[in-house]
Design a protein around this motif. Structure first.
Motif, short mmCIF file in Angstrom:
data_model
loop_
_atom_site.label_atom_id
_atom_site.label_comp_id
_atom_site.label_asym_id
_atom_site.label_seq_id
_atom_site.Cartn_x
_atom_site.Cartn_y
_atom_site.Cartn_z
N ALA A 51 0.98 -1.12 -0.07
CA ALA A 51 -0.17 -0.08 -0.14
C ALA A 51 0.73 1.39 0.16
N PRO A 52 0.36 2.39 -0.41
CA PRO A 52 1.18 3.58 -0.26
C PRO A 52 1.73 4.01 1.08
N GLY A 53 2.77 4.43 1.03
CA GLY A 53 3.46 4.56 2.36
C GLY A 53 2.57 5.86 3.20
N SER A 54 2.82 5.89 4.48
CA SER A 54 1.88 6.79 5.33
C SER A 54 2.11 8.36 5.06
N GLY A 55 3.71 8.46 4.45
CA GLY A 55 3.89 10.00 4.01
C GLY A 55 3.28 10.34 2.87
N ASN A 56 3.25 9.58 1.83
CA ASN A 56 2.55 9.91 0.50
C ASN A 56 1.10 10.12 0.85
N ARG A 57 0.69 9.08 1.73
CA ARG A 57 -0.98 9.24 1.85
C ARG A 57 -1.24 10.67 2.56
N LYS A 58 -0.54 11.14 3.38
CA LYS A 58 -0.69 12.60 4.03
C LYS A 58 -0.57 13.46 3.12
N LEU A 59 0.26 13.37 2.12
CA LEU A 59 0.73 14.49 0.98
C LEU A 59 -0.54 14.51 0.15
N LYS A 60 -0.96 13.40 -0.34
CA LYS A 60 -1.97 13.16 -1.29
C LYS A 60 -3.34 13.58 -0.60
N ARG A 61 -3.43 13.58 0.71
CA ARG A 61 -4.82 13.78 1.34
C ARG A 61 -4.91 15.35 1.50
N THR A 62 -3.47 15.97 1.74
CA THR A 62 -3.35 17.29 1.86
C THR A 62 -3.52 17.95 0.38
N LEU A 63 -3.12 17.51 -0.68
CA LEU A 63 -3.50 17.91 -1.89
C LEU A 63 -4.99 17.86 -2.09
N ARG B 88 -8.43 -0.23 -19.76
CA ARG B 88 -8.74 0.81 -18.69
C ARG B 88 -8.36 0.31 -17.38
N LEU B 89 -8.62 -1.06 -17.21
CA LEU B 89 -8.22 -1.68 -15.87
C LEU B 89 -6.57 -1.81 -15.86
N GLU B 90 -5.64 -1.82 -16.79
CA GLU B 90 -4.43 -1.76 -16.67
C GLU B 90 -3.91 -0.56 -16.24
N TYR B 91 -4.50 0.52 -16.70
CA TYR B 91 -4.12 1.86 -16.45
C TYR B 91 -4.43 2.10 -14.77
N ASP B 92 -5.58 1.60 -14.43
CA ASP B 92 -5.86 1.82 -12.81
C ASP B 92 -4.92 1.07 -12.04
N LEU B 93 -4.46 -0.10 -12.56
CA LEU B 93 -3.52 -1.08 -11.73
C LEU B 93 -1.96 -0.29 -11.68
N GLU B 94 -1.95 0.20 -13.11
CA GLU B 94 -0.51 0.77 -13.03
C GLU B 94 -0.34 2.17 -12.17
N TYR B 95 -1.80 2.75 -12.03
CA TYR B 95 -1.49 4.03 -11.18
C TYR B 95 -1.15 3.80 -10.06
N GLN B 96 -1.60 2.58 -9.21
CA GLN B 96 -1.11 2.18 -7.97
C GLN B 96 0.20 2.10 -7.74
N GLU B 97 0.91 1.57 -8.71
CA GLU B 97 2.28 1.22 -8.78
C GLU B 97 2.97 2.38 -8.91
N ARG B 98 2.61 3.43 -9.69
CA ARG B 98 3.44 4.79 -9.88
C ARG B 98 3.09 5.71 -9.11
N GLN B 99 1.95 5.71 -8.37
CA GLN B 99 1.21 7.12 -7.76
C GLN B 99 2.34 7.85 -6.73
N SER B 100 2.29 9.08 -7.04
CA SER B 100 3.08 9.87 -6.45
C SER B 100 2.52 11.26 -6.37
N LEU B 101 2.94 12.31 -5.73
CA LEU B 101 2.38 13.63 -5.84
C LEU B 101 2.74 14.32 -7.00
N VAL C 73 -17.01 17.57 -3.15
CA VAL C 73 -17.57 17.44 -1.72
C VAL C 73 -17.26 16.01 -1.55
N ASN C 74 -17.46 15.11 -2.20
CA ASN C 74 -16.97 13.81 -1.74
C ASN C 74 -15.48 13.48 -1.55
N VAL C 75 -14.63 14.44 -2.31
CA VAL C 75 -13.17 14.68 -1.92
C VAL C 75 -12.90 15.08 -0.35
#
Length: 245
Positions: A42-54, A211-224, A146-148
């Motif tokens: 799963a994404p690291g806690s630091g990355n999760r906090k930055l993502k949530r702040t964004l 489309r699914l391939e891109y969704d899974l790729e995003y999880q591997e590459r995700q960053s701010l 609003v969901n965000v």
């Protein structure tokens, strides 16, 4: 629509391990050839906090700056067709937990499909005149800010699907056994698949799998940095030169 107990059964195959940070290999972690998928943290806690702040900063800023547009759209919907301004629908969220998504209503109330299983097609007669503009510009997605703010969505992530989503005429879970893995992160208003042209109906098996391939790729590459790039591409390609229907 499937009931929540059935949804819970489907979610059981990809729940997090007891640590809350790593994922175990479950039966759904196999590809379409029944080969085990690589272990994915799963994404690291630091990355999760930055993502949530964004997410929070982006959602608040967007709602403030876009308030005149949101009000104008609301008035246009209300005076041109009967029914509520906001359309609500159940979608899969983080870890497969179902939440209620908000969108501007784009269809005639008596013709709309509340389940979302019947996908919208080009020239769909269910879509109102105002709704056609909103879909083309993707302005119908703006209430999801609003969901965000509520923490149900992110600015960037795999688009949230309705339970029972079809791919090439089959349940997405049956079409590709990796499908439920896309819910390891919060769904987004936009995503890697969308900026790469994968949007609209999933009736074609090639586009559905891509489309699914891109969704899974995003999880591997995700960053701010990747999120900021996708947001910029979305504004340029979708909101300014929309191609929705």
């Amino acid at each position: 629509m499937a009931n929540k107990s059935l949804r819970s059964d489907k979610r059981a195959s990809f729940r997090q391990s007891d640590t809350g940070s790593d994922y175990k290999i479950h039966r759904s972690h196999f590809d379409q050839d029944n080969e085990p998928l690589p272990w994915t943290p799963a994404p690291g806690s630091g990355n999760r906090k930055l993502k949530r702040t964004l997410d929070i900063l982006g959602a608040v800023t967007g709602l403030i700056l876009l308030m005149p547009l949101l009000l104008a759209i609301s008035i246009a919907i209300k005076i041109t067709s009967r029914g509520p301004v906001i359309f609500r629908q159940e979608r899969y969220g983080l870890n497969g937990v179902v939440f209620t998504i908000f969108k501007f209503r784009t269809m005639y109330t008596h013709l709309g499909d509340g389940s979302g299983v019947e996908q919208t097609v080009c020239g769909d007669p269910r879509v109102t005149r105002v709704g056609s503009f909103l879909r083309k510009s993707n302005f119908d997605e703006l209430p999801q800010l609003v969901n965000v703010l509520k923490g149900e969505m992110s600015l960037v992530g795999p688009r949230p699907h309705v339970p029972g989503m079809l791919a090439a005429g089959r349940d997405y879970e049956d079409f590709d056994t990796r499908y439920m893995n896309r819910h390891r992160v919060r769904p987004g208003i936009t995503g890697l698949a969308q900026v790469n042209g994968c949007r609209g109906a999933t009736t074609d098996p090639i586009s559905a799998r891509k489309r699914l391939e891109y969704d899974l790729e995003y999880q591997e590459r995700q960053s701010l940095l990747l999120d900021l790039k996708i947001i910029a591409q979305t504004i340029a390609r979708e909101f300014l030169h929309g191609n929705g229907y």
